[in-house]
Design an enzyme around this catalytic site. Structure first.
Site, PDB file in Angstrom:
ATOM      1  N   SER A 116      65.458   3.039  -9.300  1.00 28.82           N
ATOM      2  CA  SER A 116      65.246   3.630  -7.972  1.00 28.82           C
ATOM      3  C   SER A 116      64.083   4.613  -8.003  1.00 28.82           C
ATOM      4  CB  SER A 116      66.528   4.367  -7.580  1.00 28.82           C
ATOM      5  OG  SER A 116      66.297   5.191  -6.473  1.00 28.82           O
ATOM      6  N   TYR A 140      72.558  11.052  -9.111  1.00 24.43           N
ATOM      7  CA  TYR A 140      72.281   9.617  -8.960  1.00 24.43           C
ATOM      8  C   TYR A 140      70.953   9.248  -9.639  1.00 24.43           C
ATOM      9  CZ  TYR A 140      70.538   5.356  -6.756  1.00 24.43           C
ATOM     10  OH  TYR A 140      69.976   4.113  -6.547  1.00 24.43           O
ATOM     11  N   LYS A 144      70.096   6.761 -13.021  1.00 29.50           N
ATOM     12  CA  LYS A 144      69.170   5.626 -13.054  1.00 29.50           C
ATOM     13  C   LYS A 144      68.172   5.794 -14.210  1.00 29.50           C
ATOM     14  CE  LYS A 144      70.748   3.061  -9.833  1.00 29.50           C
ATOM     15  NZ  LYS A 144      71.207   1.703 -10.083  1.00 29.50           N
TER      16      LYS A 144
HETATM   17  N1  NAD Z   1      69.620  -0.001  -1.190  1.00 31.18           N
HETATM   18  C1  NAD Z   1      68.599   0.747  -1.590  1.00 31.18           C
HETATM   19  O1  NAD Z   1      67.783   1.235  -0.782  1.00 31.18           O
HETATM   20  C2  NAD Z   1      68.387   0.999  -3.056  1.00 31.18           C
HETATM   21  C3  NAD Z   1      67.258   1.751  -3.458  1.00 31.18           C
HETATM   22  C4  NAD Z   1      67.061   1.974  -4.816  1.00 31.18           C
HETATM   23  C5  NAD Z   1      67.947   1.440  -5.745  1.00 31.18           C
HETATM   24  N2  NAD Z   1      69.029   0.730  -5.333  1.00 31.18           N
HETATM   25  C6  NAD Z   1      69.954   0.198  -6.332  1.00 31.18           C
HETATM   26  O2  NAD Z   1      70.128  -1.182  -6.082  1.00 31.18           O
HETATM   27  C7  NAD Z   1      71.440  -1.592  -6.464  1.00 31.18           C
HETATM   28  C8  NAD Z   1      72.078  -2.345  -5.327  1.00 31.18           C
HETATM   29  O3  NAD Z   1      72.109  -1.500  -4.178  1.00 31.18           O
HETATM   30  P1  NAD Z   1      72.734  -2.007  -2.819  1.00 31.18           P
HETATM   31  O4  NAD Z   1      72.011  -1.305  -1.737  1.00 31.18           O
HETATM   32  O5  NAD Z   1      72.802  -3.490  -2.811  1.00 31.18           O
HETATM   33  O6  NAD Z   1      74.199  -1.381  -2.937  1.00 31.18           O
HETATM   34  P2  NAD Z   1      75.620  -2.026  -2.633  1.00 31.18           P
HETATM   35  O7  NAD Z   1      76.600  -0.882  -2.642  1.00 31.18           O
HETATM   36  O8  NAD Z   1      75.573  -2.885  -1.427  1.00 31.18           O
HETATM   37  O9  NAD Z   1      75.849  -2.951  -3.910  1.00 31.18           O
HETATM   38  C9  NAD Z   1      76.401  -2.488  -5.122  1.00 31.18           C
HETATM   39  C10 NAD Z   1      77.422  -3.528  -5.571  1.00 31.18           C
HETATM   40  O10 NAD Z   1      77.972  -3.103  -6.826  1.00 31.18           O
HETATM   41  C11 NAD Z   1      79.383  -3.270  -6.781  1.00 31.18           C
HETATM   42  N3  NAD Z   1      79.970  -2.309  -7.714  1.00 31.18           N
HETATM   43  C12 NAD Z   1      79.968  -0.948  -7.611  1.00 31.18           C
HETATM   44  N4  NAD Z   1      80.610  -0.406  -8.665  1.00 31.18           N
HETATM   45  C13 NAD Z   1      81.004  -1.439  -9.456  1.00 31.18           C
HETATM   46  C14 NAD Z   1      81.712  -1.515 -10.683  1.00 31.18           C
HETATM   47  N5  NAD Z   1      82.156  -0.411 -11.322  1.00 31.18           N
HETATM   48  N6  NAD Z   1      81.953  -2.739 -11.223  1.00 31.18           N
HETATM   49  C15 NAD Z   1      81.528  -3.865 -10.588  1.00 31.18           C
HETATM   50  N7  NAD Z   1      80.854  -3.842  -9.420  1.00 31.18           N
HETATM   51  C16 NAD Z   1      80.599  -2.649  -8.860  1.00 31.18           C
HETATM   52  C17 NAD Z   1      79.754  -3.012  -5.336  1.00 31.18           C
HETATM   53  O11 NAD Z   1      81.018  -3.563  -4.969  1.00 31.18           O
HETATM   54  C18 NAD Z   1      78.590  -3.665  -4.596  1.00 31.18           C
HETATM   55  O12 NAD Z   1      78.829  -5.022  -4.338  1.00 31.18           O
HETATM   56  C19 NAD Z   1      72.162  -0.315  -6.883  1.00 31.18           C
HETATM   57  O13 NAD Z   1      72.109  -0.217  -8.288  1.00 31.18           O
HETATM   58  C20 NAD Z   1      71.338   0.787  -6.249  1.00 31.18           C
HETATM   59  O14 NAD Z   1      71.434   1.992  -6.980  1.00 31.18           O
HETATM   60  C21 NAD Z   1      69.274   0.489  -3.998  1.00 31.18           C
END
Ligand code: NAD
Length: 329
Positions: A116, A140, A144
């Site tokens: 991130s 957070y 990362k």
């Molecule tokens: N959405 C953004 O803008 C953004 C920006 C930077 C980084 N990220 C990173 O991208 C990744 C995906 O983000 P997203 O927006 O799709 O989030 P999201 O919450 O929609 O997806 C995360 C998924 O991980 C699963 N999960 C959480 N904890 C878990 C565990 N202990 N065991 C198994 N599964 C688990 C959740 O059920 C979910 O399906 C994350 O790592 C997030 O930190 C997202």
């Protein structure tokens, strides 16, 4: 390729799973469904397993024997992480450590990680490139960065190729509104929050702008919004290019265009034909005023650049949330 996707039932993960399947890869998803949705993986095989459960993870890996792993599963709110540090370290860091241990044991050769822009904190220079120092401003962001370092160490020891993809702000939905983000009343991401306020949904009918005294043209914070389909495509391109001796470390994924909070709200007003009431609130702690990417390395390494513009991002998000009201429950 046989690809295991953690967090594949979540927002960015589900778009990536769909693309992997369309490209002919064999895919298995591991997700504990805390925020993810079963229906988002479609016909793909889903193991409802927590990544912290080492023995269950071992069984999934022994059964599938993936060539590659794409690791999305995590908790992702900077704000929430300030209130619940230990859960964030447990899920994001311990979970990733378990995953890496299983990857090392079963000989996984390629690893793509959802990092991130939170790793940079408030960048000193924008657009920020990957040579900028890591200065996370939330637990957070710390998790990362720790994961990036762990992945690099494992890769050094095992020869695994990896890419730590530093996303900026993921937004938008599928063109046909078949897939998108779920954003309930607790959502904190600006675009879904703005959509909720525009539709008059609780918790707030007024839209709060946190800070209008930043050193930016209109005083509101600048961010880099990237369409989720562009992000998903980047994962495939990264995976396919991770060969030979390539260990590419951190790579920014953004459009490289700063967008202010007010500008995003204005585009949403154009798209929706509605004007929510807007109020200015104080800045939020841990919220960088300016953060946008230099995405040049992704172009040089994977031939990737974003294709969808801000209007497309906002229009697809609006269509998705209005056509699928359950996405706002
Ligand atoms: N959405 C953004 O803008 C953004 C920006 C930077 C980084 N990220 C990173 O991208 C990744 C995906 O983000 P997203 O927006 O799709 O989030 P999201 O919450 O929609 O997806 C995360 C998924 O991980 C699963 N999960 C959480 N904890 C878990 C565990 N202990 N065991 C198994 N599964 C688990 C959740 O059920 C979910 O399906 C994350 O790592 C997030 O930190 C997202």
């Amino acid at each position: 390729m046989k690809v295991l996707v953690t967090g594949g039932a979540g927002y960015v993960g589900s778009f990536t799973v769909r693309r992997l399947l369309n490209a002919g890869h064999e895919v298995v998803v591991v997700d504990n469904l805390t925020t993810g949705r079963r229906e988002a993986v479609g016909a793909c095989r889903l193991h409802v397993v927590d990544i912290r459960d080492l023995s269950a993870m071992g069984a999934v890996f022994e059964g599938f024997r993936p060539d590659a792993v794409i690791h999305f599963a995590a908790l992702k709110s900077s704000e929430e992480s300030l209130r619940d540090i230990s859960t964030y370290f447990d899920v994001n860091v311990t979970g990733t450590q378990n995953l890496l241990a299983v990857c090392a044991r079963t000989g996984v050769r390629r690893f793509v990680f959802s990092s991130s822009c939170a790793v940079y904190g408030t960048p000193q220079i924008c657009p920020v490139d990957e040579s900028a120092p890591a200065r996370p401003e939330s637990p957070y962001g710390e998790t990362k960065y720790l994961c990036e370092r762990m992945i690099a160490s494992y890769a050094q020891a095992t020869g695994m190729r990896y890419a730590n993809l530093r996303y900026f702000n993921a937004a938008g939905a599928a063109d046909d509104a078949s897939l998108g983000e779920h954003a309930g009343p607790g959502a904190t991401q600006l675009l879904p929050v703005a959509v909720r306020a525009t539709l008059g949904l609780p918790p707030s009918l007024t839209l709060r702008i946190f800070g209008d005294d930043y050193p930016t043209p209109d005083g509101t914070a600048l961010r880099d919004y990237i369409h989720v389909e562009d992000l998903a495509r980047a994962h495939l391109q990264a995976l396919e290019r991770l060969d030979g001796e390539d260990r590419c470390g951190p790579v920014n994924l953004g459009r490289g265009h700063p967008v202010s909070v007010r500008e995003l709200i204005d585009v949403l007003s154009d798209v929706s034909g509605k004007n929510p009431e807007v109020v200015v609130a104080p800045r939020r702690p841990g919220d960088p005023g300016l953060s946008w990417a230099d995405p040049g390395l992704a172009l040089r390494r994977f031939g990737w650049s974003a294709e969808r513009d801000l209007h497309h991002i906002v229009r697809t998000a609006w269509d998705w949330h209005t056509r699928v009201p359950a996405s706002l429950e």
